[in-house]
Write a protein that holds these residues in place. Structure first.
Motif, short mmCIF file in Angstrom:
data_model
loop_
_atom_site.label_atom_id
_atom_site.label_comp_id
_atom_site.label_asym_id
_atom_site.label_seq_id
_atom_site.Cartn_x
_atom_site.Cartn_y
_atom_site.Cartn_z
N ARG A 16 0.82 -1.22 0.00
CA ARG A 16 0.00 0.00 0.00
C ARG A 16 0.85 1.27 0.00
NH1 ARG A 16 -3.43 -3.09 3.59
NH2 ARG A 16 -2.03 -2.43 5.24
N SER A 61 -3.52 8.33 0.86
CA SER A 61 -3.37 6.97 0.32
C SER A 61 -2.24 6.92 -0.71
CB SER A 61 -4.67 6.50 -0.32
OG SER A 61 -5.01 7.35 -1.41
N ARG A 91 -7.18 7.05 3.82
CA ARG A 91 -6.57 5.74 4.06
C ARG A 91 -7.56 4.77 4.70
NH1 ARG A 91 -1.82 7.19 7.96
NH2 ARG A 91 -3.54 8.39 8.84
N ASP A 92 -7.30 3.49 4.55
CA ASP A 92 -8.05 2.46 5.26
C ASP A 92 -7.49 2.34 6.67
OD1 ASP A 92 -9.77 1.69 3.17
OD2 ASP A 92 -8.16 0.53 2.26
#
Lengths: 436, 436
Positions: free
Chosen positions: A126, B4, B379-380
């Motif tokens: 990521r 991200s 972002r996750d």
């Protein structure tokens, strides 16, 4: 900037050591002064151009998705031992010891350092892709520095480094920089041609140099003349989209530097389209896979949990060298002819009769309109000196104001690039300069 | 900047080597990474702040009439032999030899070089006064670098050098820089106090240091508390006019560093007004007359035809150090609280439910409004991680957007400095952020 108060000195004599036009003109126009062999101080005129060139480079890197950082000039030898380049790099590397006798060096490039930084923080897929660049002074201890800032020892370079999970990603990053380079140079008014190139000490197996043609170039180049006609800026670019068509277009014609020249392929180019010339390298891009990431232990976890060694590329632009290259491409016997995008000042207002109330008033008014992007020649100098200096320094526009014109409310506007002169009202002159 | 895709890493652990808040926070917030002792790479977050600080310094130098140049980092030893400082300067000077065994050094300051440049071009009294500055990396080989960028070895400094015909002119130049410094630091939200200071290795007989108070400061300072209340920016400044009233005002109260502390004068300060504290030096100005111009043979012809040796001063600001100093003055237990003028981004948009159509739409809309001066946390990550990172990185505004608020068209706006939170419509949130 009022010349009566500015530090914008010129030299009357042509310096003997300067062999090429850009070096001669940069010294005569007071853009730079050599402080020791191949090392230059940038005086206000040169510094302004350098900043404009740097800013164009920055904007196009940002547009292409690269992110700016700034690495230091002094690096440890240890870092370069990890890649194996410390011993391999020759005497061009400026090596030194600090007060604790630690081996250090003045960075000639930054593959090792950026890989070290990236491995500190990037842990998973990521965190990729990323492209990090910086614009920093480098040192290469040339045995015979020459041609002014074109082959100096301390020089300003933009270097970007891409990190991708796989070959396809690395190719995408490569194409992003390829296209960003085309746009960067075009914005400066340069016709830069991408050419197949050797990978040299950076290593890797895919590389393009970007060169402009110039008699004083150090490289011999061979290209299809179509490439000199292609236009870069007419097409908008989506850097997230597929850039293959643009890259394919620009690589659809033969273009190679000496080292990569292929006589068989060259023979396929119609004779009337063959251009063999000298070129100046202003950019160089490389794909080199895991050449640095593997020995330096840069790994991230992939989507499946397995560790992956990222693929890298590096992408350089000679920022200080570009200033010289732009002059090589834009000058005449009287001096420099700056493209507007990189001109130190857009306009020079030449007051031919200081002390004449009408002349002073008109000149001040025009100057105030364009300040700080204008110089005002309010010196006690002869008109001939003012004309010569303005031509030498190459401002795109000169506004010549004397008592006769001022009485009629007229400005004589000279366009440096074409030599065209017209007499205009103040309003029309302002509009013409703005509209250019 | 979308997180991200950004290279804005943070550290979860507090690095053991960091003894002061700014060092700790700069490492934790991923602003810098140490690449060797006292040498730092600036990552995107830190680089943005450094650029903003640099730009404020530049604007105020320009406003005060100084002209920007750029001198190289590497200098010849010969130049420093002319002033007599080559042997006098201690082991803090990084000395090296090039491939031809010429003695060189990485400049710790530039009095010699700028005097050499100026003597090349300045010939008459009409070429004075001038003030030349540059913002360039310097190297001082500290025996024990510490406190992060506050006392690093490679550091960014603004140094200006004034050249005047006589003492009165030199005093005027000195006052211009004095006032420019007050304004520069005030624009960054710092309360910097000018104090009588030692002239140290630069030499000369008039000098002020500018310090901010901070527990972690390396200097002991003594000052009248009135100085902490004085306001800088409310008065407009005409740098061509008489600046004595401003300088007199700021020197009307006792303020001195340890080296210049005068117990007799201190006793005259009412006890309740005495402030004895620690301070961080962020600027230093010197008048030193002909200390460099005389030995280096800088002379110009005066109005009467006689040769004159110009009087000089030099004026430094620790640009990279300022980043640390600003953090020392603006942080809490959760992280940095950037003053708006130097914040890396003005706004962080925190999306608490990525994938929820309404949340995404509202967040994207707000982000697009402020991009490129905003980060978008897409972002996750858990909400807690996003809150903590935004507090740590210290963006002046946080816009927190979740499904419930989004359904009602509401944004929760948090002001980092005050901790104040309000729920607002998108339009009101935009207005609030813009108006701040």
């Amino acid at each position: 900037m009022r010349l009566s108060r500015a530090f914008l000195p010129t030299l009357k004599e042509t310096p003997a050591e300067a062999q090429i036009a850009s070096h001669r003109l940069m010294l005569r126009a007071g853009m730079v002064r050599q402080t020791s062999a191949g090392i230059y101080a940038w005086l206000p005129l040169g510094w302004r151009v350098l900043q404009k060139v740097e800013q164009i480079v920055r904007e196009e890197q940002d547009a292409a998705g690269a992110q700016e950082i700034l690495m230091p000039t002094i690096q440890t030898a240890d870092l370069w031992r990890q890649s194996g380049r410390y011993d391999a790099y020759g005497p061009e590397m400026l090596r030194l010891k600090d007060r604790h006798e630690r081996e250090m060096l003045f960075g000639p490039t930054n593959e090792e350092m950026v890989t070290d930084i990236f491995r500190t923080y990037a842990k998973s897929y990521r965190d990729l892709p990323r492209n990090l660049y910086h614009i920093q002074w480098k040192f290469r201890d040339e045995v015979r520095p020459r041609f002014g800032v074109m082959r100096g020892r301390e020089f300003l370079m933009k270097d970007a480094y891409s990190f991708d999970l796989d070959y396809a990603g690395a190719q995408k990053s490569y194409r992003q920089m390829f296209v960003a380079y085309l746009r960067t140079f075009a914005r400066m008014g340069l016709k830069a041609i991408p050419m197949q190139a050797d990978t040299g000490p950076i290593g890797g197996n895919l590389s393009h140099e970007f060169l402009i043609l110039a008699e004083t170039g150090e490289s011999q180049v061979y290209l299809h003349k179509d490439l000199l006609e292609f236009d870069v800026l007419s097409q908008p670019v989506d850097y997230d989209g597929d850039l293959s068509p643009i890259v394919d277009f620009w690589t659809s014609r033969y273009a190679a530097t000496d080292e990569k020249h292929d006589e068989a392929a060259w023979a396929q180019v119609p004779a009337e389209a063959q251009v063999s010339a000298r070129g100046i390298e202003i950019g160089h891009i490389f794909y080199f896979g895991t050449k640095y990431s593997a020995p330096m232990g840069l790994q991230v976890s992939g989507p499946d949990g397995k560790m992956v060694t990222p693929e890298m590329g590096s992408y350089g632009i000679g920022v200080s060298r570009l200033v010289g290259a732009i002059i090589e491409a834009n000058h005449d016997e009287n001096g420099i002819r700056w493209p507007e995008a990189v001109a130190p000042f857009k306009l020079a207002v030449l007051n031919l009769k200081k002390g004449d109330a009408g002349t002073d008033a008109l000149a001040e008014k025009l100057y105030a309109t364009f300040d700080p992007d204008a110089v005002y020649d309010d010196r006690d100098e002869r008109a001939g000196v003012k004309f010569a200096d303005a031509d030498l320094m190459g401002y795109p526009w000169q506004a010549i104001i004397g008592p006769r014109g001022a009485a009629a409310g007229k400005v004589e506007l000279k366009h440096r690039a074409t030599g065209e002169r017209v007499e205009l009202s103040l309003e029309d002159a302002i509009a013409r300069i703005r509209g250019a």
